[in-house]
Design an enzyme around this catalytic site. Structure first.
Site, PDB file in Angstrom:
ATOM      1  CB  THR A   1      21.813  62.541   9.258  1.00  0.00           C
ATOM      2  OG1 THR A   1      22.083  61.353  10.009  1.00  0.00           O
ATOM      3  CG2 THR A   1      23.161  63.192   8.968  1.00  0.00           C
ATOM      4  CG  ASP A   2      20.517  59.906  13.856  1.00  0.00           C
ATOM      5  OD1 ASP A   2      21.115  59.716  12.770  1.00  0.00           O
ATOM      6  OD2 ASP A   2      19.949  58.987  14.485  1.00  0.00           O
ATOM      7  CD  GLU A   3      24.597  58.205  10.072  1.00  0.00           C
ATOM      8  OE1 GLU A   3      25.789  58.111   9.746  1.00  0.00           O
ATOM      9  OE2 GLU A   3      23.692  57.544   9.535  1.00  0.00           O
TER      10      GLU A   3
ATOM     11  CE1 TYR B   1      25.213  61.393   4.684  1.00  0.00           C
ATOM     12  CE2 TYR B   1      25.119  60.229   6.783  1.00  0.00           C
ATOM     13  CZ  TYR B   1      24.497  60.952   5.789  1.00  0.00           C
ATOM     14  OH  TYR B   1      23.157  61.256   5.896  1.00  0.00           O
TER      15      TYR B   1
ATOM     16  CE  LYS C   1      23.118  65.516   5.441  1.00  0.00           C
ATOM     17  NZ  LYS C   1      22.328  65.968   4.240  1.00  0.00           N
TER      18      LYS C   1
HETATM   19  P1  NAD Z   1      19.717  58.976  -1.574  1.00  0.00           P
HETATM   20  O1  NAD Z   1      21.161  58.650  -1.701  1.00  0.00           O
HETATM   21  O2  NAD Z   1      18.701  57.905  -1.765  1.00  0.00           O
HETATM   22  O3  NAD Z   1      19.351  60.153  -2.602  1.00  0.00           O
HETATM   23  C1  NAD Z   1      20.157  61.267  -2.812  1.00  0.00           C
HETATM   24  C2  NAD Z   1      19.655  61.976  -4.069  1.00  0.00           C
HETATM   25  O4  NAD Z   1      20.426  63.173  -4.264  1.00  0.00           O
HETATM   26  C3  NAD Z   1      19.810  61.145  -5.343  1.00  0.00           C
HETATM   27  O5  NAD Z   1      18.628  61.230  -6.112  1.00  0.00           O
HETATM   28  C4  NAD Z   1      20.963  61.818  -6.074  1.00  0.00           C
HETATM   29  O6  NAD Z   1      20.916  61.683  -7.483  1.00  0.00           O
HETATM   30  C5  NAD Z   1      20.804  63.262  -5.621  1.00  0.00           C
HETATM   31  N1  NAD Z   1      22.052  64.048  -5.704  1.00  0.00           N
HETATM   32  C6  NAD Z   1      23.275  63.701  -5.238  1.00  0.00           C
HETATM   33  N2  NAD Z   1      24.162  64.679  -5.491  1.00  0.00           N
HETATM   34  C7  NAD Z   1      23.482  65.690  -6.099  1.00  0.00           C
HETATM   35  C8  NAD Z   1      23.841  66.978  -6.573  1.00  0.00           C
HETATM   36  N3  NAD Z   1      25.105  67.431  -6.486  1.00  0.00           N
HETATM   37  N4  NAD Z   1      22.879  67.760  -7.126  1.00  0.00           N
HETATM   38  C9  NAD Z   1      21.602  67.306  -7.233  1.00  0.00           C
HETATM   39  N5  NAD Z   1      21.212  66.085  -6.806  1.00  0.00           N
HETATM   40  C10 NAD Z   1      22.139  65.292  -6.243  1.00  0.00           C
HETATM   41  O7  NAD Z   1      19.569  59.652  -0.146  1.00  0.00           O
HETATM   42  P2  NAD Z   1      18.359  59.575   0.907  1.00  0.00           P
HETATM   43  O8  NAD Z   1      18.531  58.380   1.775  1.00  0.00           O
HETATM   44  O9  NAD Z   1      17.076  59.826   0.208  1.00  0.00           O
HETATM   45  O10 NAD Z   1      18.720  60.837   1.815  1.00  0.00           O
HETATM   46  C11 NAD Z   1      18.228  62.137   1.485  1.00  0.00           C
HETATM   47  C12 NAD Z   1      18.738  63.132   2.518  1.00  0.00           C
HETATM   48  O11 NAD Z   1      18.308  62.738   3.813  1.00  0.00           O
HETATM   49  C13 NAD Z   1      20.262  63.213   2.582  1.00  0.00           C
HETATM   50  O12 NAD Z   1      20.626  64.562   2.738  1.00  0.00           O
HETATM   51  C14 NAD Z   1      20.632  62.412   3.817  1.00  0.00           C
HETATM   52  O13 NAD Z   1      21.799  62.920   4.399  1.00  0.00           O
HETATM   53  C15 NAD Z   1      19.419  62.651   4.696  1.00  0.00           C
HETATM   54  N6  NAD Z   1      19.105  61.601   5.671  1.00  0.00           N
HETATM   55  C16 NAD Z   1      18.967  60.307   5.269  1.00  0.00           C
HETATM   56  C17 NAD Z   1      18.628  59.330   6.203  1.00  0.00           C
HETATM   57  C18 NAD Z   1      18.424  57.884   5.796  1.00  0.00           C
HETATM   58  O14 NAD Z   1      18.208  57.038   6.669  1.00  0.00           O
HETATM   59  N7  NAD Z   1      18.453  57.551   4.523  1.00  0.00           N
HETATM   60  C19 NAD Z   1      18.437  59.679   7.549  1.00  0.00           C
HETATM   61  C20 NAD Z   1      18.577  61.021   7.927  1.00  0.00           C
HETATM   62  C21 NAD Z   1      18.901  61.968   6.963  1.00  0.00           C
HETATM   63  P1  TYD Z   2      23.268  51.845   7.212  1.00  0.00           P
HETATM   64  O1  TYD Z   2      21.976  51.381   6.638  1.00  0.00           O
HETATM   65  O2  TYD Z   2      24.459  51.951   6.308  1.00  0.00           O
HETATM   66  O3  TYD Z   2      22.960  53.227   7.945  1.00  0.00           O
HETATM   67  P2  TYD Z   2      23.924  54.125   8.906  1.00  0.00           P
HETATM   68  O4  TYD Z   2      25.309  53.661   8.786  1.00  0.00           O
HETATM   69  O5  TYD Z   2      23.728  55.467   8.292  1.00  0.00           O
HETATM   70  O6  TYD Z   2      23.353  53.983  10.281  1.00  0.00           O
HETATM   71  O7  TYD Z   2      23.664  50.875   8.410  1.00  0.00           O
HETATM   72  C1  TYD Z   2      22.790  50.640   9.508  1.00  0.00           C
HETATM   73  C2  TYD Z   2      23.518  49.762  10.497  1.00  0.00           C
HETATM   74  O8  TYD Z   2      23.735  48.488   9.893  1.00  0.00           O
HETATM   75  C3  TYD Z   2      24.903  50.280  10.866  1.00  0.00           C
HETATM   76  O9  TYD Z   2      25.152  49.982  12.244  1.00  0.00           O
HETATM   77  C4  TYD Z   2      25.859  49.487   9.994  1.00  0.00           C
HETATM   78  C5  TYD Z   2      25.128  48.160   9.840  1.00  0.00           C
HETATM   79  N1  TYD Z   2      25.376  47.471   8.543  1.00  0.00           N
HETATM   80  C6  TYD Z   2      25.810  46.129   8.548  1.00  0.00           C
HETATM   81  O10 TYD Z   2      25.973  45.496   9.599  1.00  0.00           O
HETATM   82  N2  TYD Z   2      26.021  45.529   7.330  1.00  0.00           N
HETATM   83  C7  TYD Z   2      25.850  46.173   6.142  1.00  0.00           C
HETATM   84  O11 TYD Z   2      26.095  45.578   5.070  1.00  0.00           O
HETATM   85  C8  TYD Z   2      25.399  47.534   6.172  1.00  0.00           C
HETATM   86  C9  TYD Z   2      25.185  48.302   4.896  1.00  0.00           C
HETATM   87  C10 TYD Z   2      25.161  48.135   7.393  1.00  0.00           C
END
Ligand code: NAD
Ligand code: TYD
Length: 343
Positions: free
Chosen positions: A126-128, A151, A155
């Site tokens: 992630t960019d975070e 988090y 990562k």
């Molecule tokens: P999500 O929380 O929707 O899904 C995570 C999945 O991983 C779930 O199905 C969960 O059951 C599974 N899981 C958790 N722990 C596990 C374990 N120990 N063994 C096997 N499976 C396990 O997450 P997401 O939003 O789909 O994100 C997927 C990946 O992308 C993550 O690594 C996250 O850091 C990365 N990512 C997400 C975003 C975003 O905006 N959502 C952006 C950049 C990167």
């Molecule tokens: P989020 O979807 O949790 O993603 P990330 O923290 O990984 O960027 O949040 C996106 C942005 O929205 C972040 O600046 C936090 C803000 N946010 C709120 O203002 N209220 C909320 O209830 C949530 C979940 C996020």
């Protein structure tokens, strides 16, 4: 690359990625290893359950011996690791599961891959991990890692371990770092699906602070195309950034959502800020464009409208997800905040 292991495939991005692969590569076989945490929903893949190319296994990436067996049984050539604890607010409430899955799990998974001779490993990051930006500039792959939430730190730790496995063992790993995703099947704890679900139910939208924090939004399908390009054309040992070129302040995004949903701005509640809340994320994805020929294609207006339509049409999905464990999390995260909201 006939046989692929996807971990965390029942979550948001993993399920979209599996559907993308099966649609675009008719010969692709996919094993999906998922622990089914609160965020893992097998319903996300109901449409391919009977597809002979798809195989689901309920299990944990931390279980190295079981993963080795799985890799051998299915002659897996490449692994894409989505499995993670993924929500910043939960990592603030309890960082334990984040260290376990996002750090220890990644090493166990890489060790299993080395043992079974896997030829390619893509770590979804992630960019975070880069921390927070001021008003100008964008993250490149050279930006130093400076994570601010548990988090993001978990990562970043995984990214460093992946790097070390490449340097030490020649482990064929690639890291991708993407900005905030939105789209269908996202668990309604993240901003966009949470606010859509709340607004549809005429419930308040809890905006942290004054809503001035900025995120760079990308449609999940564009992210999946980027991961696919990195998997098939990326160079081992490299990092690739993906972003949507779509920076928005949270408050502007919230107003836009309400307008598209036809709901009043009076639903907005400004609540106590997230501790350590990163100010701004923005991605420079020029390396991915140059080396992988990738760029985002889905315009935010179109992607957001389609996402709203998906959530409207899947009210039962939202309802099922919002019952159970999610209720107690919501109360813990927002109960006190909403009772003290400031307009
Ligand atoms: P999500 O929380 O929707 O899904 C995570 C999945 O991983 C779930 O199905 C969960 O059951 C599974 N899981 C958790 N722990 C596990 C374990 N120990 N063994 C096997 N499976 C396990 O997450 P997401 O939003 O789909 O994100 C997927 C990946 O992308 C993550 O690594 C996250 O850091 C990365 N990512 C997400 C975003 C975003 O905006 N959502 C952006 C950049 C990167
Ligand atoms: P989020 O979807 O949790 O993603 P990330 O923290 O990984 O960027 O949040 C996106 C942005 O929205 C972040 O600046 C936090 C803000 N946010 C709120 O203002 N209220 C909320 O209830 C949530 C979940 C996020």
């Amino acid at each position: 690359m006939r046989s692929l292991l996807v971990t965390g495939g029942c979550g948001f991005i993993g399920s979209n990625f599996i559907l993308y692969q099966l649609e675009h590569y008719p010969q692709q076989r996919i094993v999906n290893l998922d622990k089914l945490t609160y965020a893992g929903n097998p319903e996300n893949l109901a449409e391919v359950e009977d597809d002979r190319r798809y195989h689901f296994v309920h299990g944990d990436i931390c279980d190295r011996a079981a993963v080795v067996e799985l890799l051998r049984e299915h002659a897996v050539e490449a692994v894409v690791n989505f499995a993670a604890e993924s929500h910043v607010d939960r990592s603030i409430l309890d960082s334990g599961p984040f260290v376990r899955t996002n750090v220890q799990g990644v090493t166990a998974l890489m060790d299993a891959c080395r043992e079974a001779g896997v030829q390619r490993f893509v770590q979804i990051s992630t960019d975070e991990v880069y921390g927070s930006l001021g008003p100008t500039g964008r993250f490149t792959e050279q930006t130093p890692l400076a994570p601010n939430s548990p988090y993001a730190a978990s990562k970043a730790a995984a990214d460093l371990l992946v790097r070390s496995y490449f340097q030490t063992f020649g482990f064929p790993a690639i890291i991708t770092r993407c900005s905030n995703n939105y789209g269908p099947r996202q668990f309604p704890e993240k901003l966009i699906p949470l606010f859509i679900a709340n607004a549809l139910a005429d419930e308040p939208l809890p905006v942290y602070g004054r809503g001035e924090n900025v995120r760079d939004w990308i449609h999940v399908t564009d992210h999946c195309r980027g991961i696919d390009a990195a998997l098939r054309r990326g160079r081992p040992g490299e990092v690739y950034n993906f972003g949507g070129d779509c920076e928005l302040r949270n408050i502007d995004l919230t107003r836009r959502l309400l307008a598209l949903l036809g709901k009043p701005e009076s639903l907005i509640r400004f609540v106590e800020d997230r501790p350590g809340h990163d100010w701004r994320y923005a991605i420079d994805a020029s390396k991915a464009k140059r080396e992988l020929g990738w760029e985002p294609t889905i315009r935010f207006e179109d992607g957001l409208r389609d996402t709203i339509t998906w959530y409207r049409e899947h009210a039962d999905w939202v309802e099922r997800v919002r019952s159970g464990e999610y209720r107690s999390y919501y109360e813990r995260q927002y109960g006190r905040r909403l009772s003290r909201s400031v307009g």
